[in-house]
Enzyme design. Structure first.
Site, PDB file in Angstrom:
ATOM      1  N   SER A 135      36.011  59.950-123.842  1.00  0.00           N
ATOM      2  CA  SER A 135      35.942  59.620-122.113  1.00  0.00           C
ATOM      3  C   SER A 135      34.672  59.477-121.739  1.00  0.00           C
ATOM      4  O   SER A 135      33.914  60.452-121.542  1.00  0.00           O
ATOM      5  CB  SER A 135      36.959  60.626-121.468  1.00  0.00           C
ATOM      6  OG  SER A 135      37.045  60.522-120.081  1.00  0.00           O
ATOM      7  N   LYS A 161      37.127  55.497-123.457  1.00  0.00           N
ATOM      8  CA  LYS A 161      37.940  55.375-122.271  1.00  0.00           C
ATOM      9  C   LYS A 161      36.755  55.182-121.148  1.00  0.00           C
ATOM     10  O   LYS A 161      35.994  55.984-121.302  1.00  0.00           O
ATOM     11  CB  LYS A 161      38.699  56.711-121.674  1.00  0.00           C
ATOM     12  CG  LYS A 161      39.144  56.967-120.458  1.00  0.00           C
ATOM     13  CD  LYS A 161      40.183  57.946-120.457  1.00  0.00           C
ATOM     14  CE  LYS A 161      40.017  59.093-119.423  1.00  0.00           C
ATOM     15  NZ  LYS A 161      41.091  60.142-119.512  1.00  0.00           N
ATOM     16  N   LYS A 163      35.595  55.526-117.150  1.00  0.00           N
ATOM     17  CA  LYS A 163      36.062  55.910-115.830  1.00  0.00           C
ATOM     18  C   LYS A 163      35.500  54.688-114.823  1.00  0.00           C
ATOM     19  O   LYS A 163      34.622  54.171-114.984  1.00  0.00           O
ATOM     20  CB  LYS A 163      35.151  57.228-115.632  1.00  0.00           C
ATOM     21  CG  LYS A 163      35.568  58.425-116.177  1.00  0.00           C
ATOM     22  CD  LYS A 163      36.903  58.831-115.766  1.00  0.00           C
ATOM     23  CE  LYS A 163      37.449  60.140-116.283  1.00  0.00           C
ATOM     24  NZ  LYS A 163      38.709  60.624-116.080  1.00  0.00           N
ATOM     25  N   ASP A 188      40.247  54.677-116.762  1.00  0.00           N
ATOM     26  CA  ASP A 188      40.799  55.540-115.589  1.00  0.00           C
ATOM     27  C   ASP A 188      40.069  55.731-114.455  1.00  0.00           C
ATOM     28  O   ASP A 188      39.221  55.768-114.104  1.00  0.00           O
ATOM     29  CB  ASP A 188      40.566  57.029-116.381  1.00  0.00           C
ATOM     30  CG  ASP A 188      41.269  58.080-115.789  1.00  0.00           C
ATOM     31  OD1 ASP A 188      41.919  57.979-114.850  1.00  0.00           O
ATOM     32  OD2 ASP A 188      41.042  59.338-116.387  1.00  0.00           O
ATOM     33  N   GLU A 213      44.671  53.970-116.388  1.00  0.00           N
ATOM     34  CA  GLU A 213      45.278  55.217-116.200  1.00  0.00           C
ATOM     35  C   GLU A 213      45.155  55.602-114.626  1.00  0.00           C
ATOM     36  O   GLU A 213      43.818  55.326-113.955  1.00  0.00           O
ATOM     37  CB  GLU A 213      44.399  56.116-117.024  1.00  0.00           C
ATOM     38  CG  GLU A 213      44.722  57.724-116.869  1.00  0.00           C
ATOM     39  CD  GLU A 213      43.951  58.654-117.900  1.00  0.00           C
ATOM     40  OE1 GLU A 213      43.384  57.998-118.847  1.00  0.00           O
ATOM     41  OE2 GLU A 213      43.974  59.989-117.581  1.00  0.00           O
ATOM     42  N   ASP A 238      48.399  60.084-115.198  1.00  0.00           N
ATOM     43  CA  ASP A 238      48.047  61.434-115.556  1.00  0.00           C
ATOM     44  C   ASP A 238      48.330  62.437-114.139  1.00  0.00           C
ATOM     45  O   ASP A 238      49.379  62.948-114.326  1.00  0.00           O
ATOM     46  CB  ASP A 238      46.551  61.232-115.572  1.00  0.00           C
ATOM     47  CG  ASP A 238      45.656  62.664-115.652  1.00  0.00           C
ATOM     48  OD1 ASP A 238      46.084  63.516-115.590  1.00  0.00           O
ATOM     49  OD2 ASP A 238      44.211  62.380-116.167  1.00  0.00           O
ATOM     50  N   LYS A 262      48.464  66.922-119.981  1.00  0.00           N
ATOM     51  CA  LYS A 262      47.542  67.896-119.915  1.00  0.00           C
ATOM     52  C   LYS A 262      48.379  68.934-119.618  1.00  0.00           C
ATOM     53  O   LYS A 262      48.961  69.205-118.619  1.00  0.00           O
ATOM     54  CB  LYS A 262      46.366  67.499-118.973  1.00  0.00           C
ATOM     55  CG  LYS A 262      45.700  66.604-119.034  1.00  0.00           C
ATOM     56  CD  LYS A 262      44.595  66.387-117.721  1.00  0.00           C
ATOM     57  CE  LYS A 262      43.700  65.052-118.073  1.00  0.00           C
ATOM     58  NZ  LYS A 262      42.904  64.807-116.516  1.00  0.00           N
ATOM     59  N   GLY A 290      42.282  65.624-121.500  1.00  0.00           N
ATOM     60  CA  GLY A 290      41.382  66.751-121.570  1.00  0.00           C
ATOM     61  C   GLY A 290      40.836  66.863-120.104  1.00  0.00           C
ATOM     62  O   GLY A 290      40.866  66.152-119.195  1.00  0.00           O
TER      63      GLY A 290
END
Ligand code: OSB
Ligand code: MG
Length: 370
Positions: A135, A161, A163, A188, A213, A238, A262, A290
């Site tokens: 990520s 991934k 952000k 995400d 996400e 999430d 998670k 995570g």
């Protein structure tokens, strides 16, 4: 088995590099290590609340208080040692999932050590190597991001991934796709958008993302469902999924097509497995998210991710991707094929280094039965 002692330690570990999401930039992480002791064995858990109430309302201070004033006294007063029993009793207290998970995780580690098996075995895990991705936070520039992607792909990570946030989204994803046409790529937003951004989000459909996400804030299953109807890209939730019930509601409303599990966000492994199971029954894949955990929390995640419906690469990277010196020795390492081995010793199967924990400790407290 009787719990003789519980210890809490508040730690701070600096990251090897800052990590920025739509919620802000951080240079390191505060978190709580929970230890439970019984008959010469010690179980370890990690409470993943952060210093600030950004990702969720919990903080290291609120988690400490809930553990100290409610969960630990409850454990002692009811003489609880089994994690399932802890889970049921802890339900009488609303919310505070990260505090609950920290203690429940420690009880699971202890129970597996007591039984003489790896934790994955108690969970019913079915695989020994977990497919993983990395990520990547928001960077200062696109070239720096591209450079880092190159590095992690070279190391063998199976997917990237990114952000995203308003102003660091379409252009960034477009550039990354241009340079890496074939990689598994996902984004995400940590809840940075709302329905009025729908047109912009739909542009992401052009880049063959594995998933998008949490575009909208938590507690917003309905708007996610409206967006999913209009997007080709699978949405993955999430922050919105906090229990088996919210997972079922998301399934019924078609708010997403994938769920990120998670253990801290949902209140522990018992609830996490319920979510895993309801998704499995309904044919919805999950993967393990995570919280930039230390090796203790990441070892726990690896055991959980060995369950059969964890079908997409998880946010579980090697120790050196997060910290210069992890709390465990040996550290967690990536294998060349982009997987990480579930640590097959007893319990979580890794060795916490007590001196390193001490060194990172800001505050500690021990509890014994009255
Ligand atoms: O939304 O998945 C998230 C880290 C902190 C807070 C929220 C998130 C993350 C990550 C980290 O993406 C993933 C990892 O631990 O490798
Ligand atoms: Mg997320």
């Amino acid at each position: 088995m009787k719990i003789e002692r519980v210890e809490l330690a508040l730690l701070y570990l600096p990251y090897v590099r800052f990590f920025e999401t739509s919620l802000g930039r951080e240079e390191g992480r505060e978190f709580i290590i929970v230890k439970v002791q019984s008959e010469g064995l010690c179980g370890y858990g990690e409470a993943v609340a952060s210093a600030t109430p950004s990702y969720s309302y919990e903080t290291t201070s609120t988690a400490w208080l809930i553990l100290r004033d409610f969960l630990i006294p409850m454990l002692f007063s009811k003489d609880i040692a089994r994690p399932e029993e802890f889970y049921w009793e802890a339900r009488r207290y609303r919310g505070h999932p990260m505090a609950k998970a920290g203690l429940e995780l420690a009880l699971w580690d202890l129970q597996a050590k007591k039984a003489g098996v790896p934790l994955a075995k108690l969970y019913g895990g079915t695989r020994s190597d977990i497919e993983v991705g990395v990520s990547l936070g928001i960077e200062n520039s696109i070239p720096e991001l591209l450079e880092r992607i190159m590095q992690f792909i070279g190391e063998g990570y199976r997917r990237i991934k990114l952000k995203i946030k308003p102003g660091w989204d379409i252009e960034v994803v477009k550039e990354v796709r241009k340079h890496f046409p074939d990689i598994l790529l996902q984004a995400d937003a940590n809840g940075a958008y709302s329905l009025k951004d729908k047109a912009g989000l739909k542009m992401l459909d052009a880049f063959s993302l594995l998933l998008l996400e949490q575009p909208f804030p938590p507690y917003d299953l309905w708007d996610h469902s409206r967006l999913q109807k209009e997007m080709k890209t699978p949405l993955c939730l999430d922050e919105s999924i906090i229990s088996e019930d919210t997972a079922r509601q998301a399934l019924e409303m078609k708010s997403c097509r994938i769920i990120n599990i998670k253990v801290g966000r949902v209140g522990g492994p018992v609830e996490a497995r319920k979510i895993h199971d309801v998704c499995r029954r309904e044919g919805m894949p999950v993967w393990c998210g995570g919280m930039l955990e230390s090796g203790i929390g990441r070892a726990h995640n690896l055991h959980l991710a060995s369950l059969p419906n964890f079908k997409l690469p998880s946010d579980l990277s090697a120790s050196k991707r997060y910290y210069k010196e992890d709390l465990i020795d040996p550290p967690i390492e990536l294998q060349r094929d982009g997987t990480i081995k579930v640590p097959m010793g007893l319990g979580i199967g890794v060795n916490p280094v007590e001196e390193r924990i001490k060194q990172a400790t800001l505050r500690e407290e021990a509890f014994t039965p009255q």
